[in-house]
Scaffold this active site. Structure first.
Site, PDB file in Angstrom:
ATOM      1  N   SER A  54      34.197  10.487 -11.417  1.00 41.54           N
ATOM      2  CA  SER A  54      33.440  11.823 -11.819  1.00 41.54           C
ATOM      3  C   SER A  54      33.680  12.687 -10.538  1.00 41.54           C
ATOM      4  O   SER A  54      33.049  12.544  -9.425  1.00 41.54           O
ATOM      5  CB  SER A  54      32.108  11.550 -11.995  1.00 41.54           C
ATOM      6  OG  SER A  54      31.308  12.798 -12.333  1.00 41.54           O
ATOM      7  N   VAL A  59      32.624  10.915  -3.187  1.00 45.21           N
ATOM      8  CA  VAL A  59      34.062  10.320  -2.803  1.00 45.21           C
ATOM      9  C   VAL A  59      35.155  10.883  -3.787  1.00 45.21           C
ATOM     10  O   VAL A  59      36.233  11.344  -3.216  1.00 45.21           O
ATOM     11  CB  VAL A  59      34.328   8.991  -2.990  1.00 45.21           C
ATOM     12  CG1 VAL A  59      35.515   8.248  -2.699  1.00 45.21           C
ATOM     13  CG2 VAL A  59      33.242   7.938  -1.878  1.00 45.21           C
ATOM     14  N   CYS A  60      34.700  11.347  -4.895  1.00 47.22           N
ATOM     15  CA  CYS A  60      35.775  11.800  -5.859  1.00 47.22           C
ATOM     16  C   CYS A  60      35.994  13.342  -5.436  1.00 47.22           C
ATOM     17  O   CYS A  60      37.046  13.842  -5.345  1.00 47.22           O
ATOM     18  CB  CYS A  60      35.067  11.819  -7.477  1.00 47.22           C
ATOM     19  SG  CYS A  60      34.764  10.174  -7.944  1.00 47.22           S
ATOM     20  N   ASP A  61      34.951  14.291  -5.058  1.00 45.72           N
ATOM     21  CA  ASP A  61      35.197  15.278  -4.384  1.00 45.72           C
ATOM     22  C   ASP A  61      35.855  15.278  -3.170  1.00 45.72           C
ATOM     23  O   ASP A  61      36.777  15.900  -3.167  1.00 45.72           O
ATOM     24  CB  ASP A  61      33.671  15.643  -3.940  1.00 45.72           C
ATOM     25  CG  ASP A  61      33.500  17.184  -3.404  1.00 45.72           C
ATOM     26  OD1 ASP A  61      33.198  18.043  -4.097  1.00 45.72           O
ATOM     27  OD2 ASP A  61      34.214  17.401  -2.214  1.00 45.72           O
ATOM     28  N   THR A  64      39.629  14.426  -4.270  1.00 45.24           N
ATOM     29  CA  THR A  64      40.372  15.814  -4.926  1.00 45.24           C
ATOM     30  C   THR A  64      40.462  16.612  -3.927  1.00 45.24           C
ATOM     31  O   THR A  64      41.828  17.314  -3.784  1.00 45.24           O
ATOM     32  CB  THR A  64      39.517  16.321  -5.920  1.00 45.24           C
ATOM     33  OG1 THR A  64      39.111  15.101  -7.032  1.00 45.24           O
ATOM     34  CG2 THR A  64      40.223  17.213  -6.733  1.00 45.24           C
TER      35      THR A  64
END
Length: 166
Positions: A54, A59-61, A64
């Site tokens: 998500s 971590v996803c932020d 990306t």
């Protein structure tokens, strides 16, 4: 299948595990404007496919943003960030984060990408963290299924694979 955990708990991944040397499976995902996107939309380019559970999590932020920053140093390469977030949420996140050098794509509708690449988490209907590099001839040249879905991928190895792909 890849042995992956999410917050220390074993998870079941749907679909087929992709391996180096495979022809990249096709898929249908949604762009931020709800148009359908397929692997063929990136024909003739190297594809670095960053898969995140998500985009609204830490971590996803970071993942990306890192690939967005690195995009300038990659020739003839498209970076795709794929999650099950709604296209509207991805668009909002990109605008707030100033992310413009990659495509955020949503697999929420039918898990086409998740099942084709073996990253759909059955228990959560999210995608597990993974990175794939596909060359301009659609051969898979790099695969990382991150063993713990909340950990970072190996950015350097993925970027090196993308730089060496043709």
């Amino acid at each position: 299948m890849a042995n992956v955990t999410f917050k220390g708990n074993s998870i079941h991944l749907l679909g087929q595990e992709v391996k180096v040397g495979d022809t990249a499976p096709d898929f249908t995902v949604l762009a931020n404007d709800l148009s359908e996107i397929h692997l063929s939309n990136y024909e003739g380019k190297v594809k670095l496919i960053s898969v995140v559970p998500s985009i609204d999590t830490g971590v996803c932020d970071q993942q990306t943003r890192r690939f967005n920053t690195e995009a300038a140093g990659l020739e003839n390469t498209s970076i795709l960030t794929i999650s099950n977030d709604l296209p509207f949420a991805q668009k909002r996140w990109c605008a707030a984060a100033g992310v413009e050098n990659l495509d955020t794509l949503s697999d929420h509708r039918d898990l086409s990408f998740g099942k084709a690449y073996g990253v759909a988490i059955e228990e959560l209907r999210l995608l597990t963290r993974a990175v794939f590099v596909v060359d301009s001839q659609n051969k898979v040249v790099y695969v990382e299924y991150v063993p713990e879905a909340t950990d970072h991928p190996d950015y350097e190895a993925a970027l090196e694979a993308a730089k060496n792909a043709h």
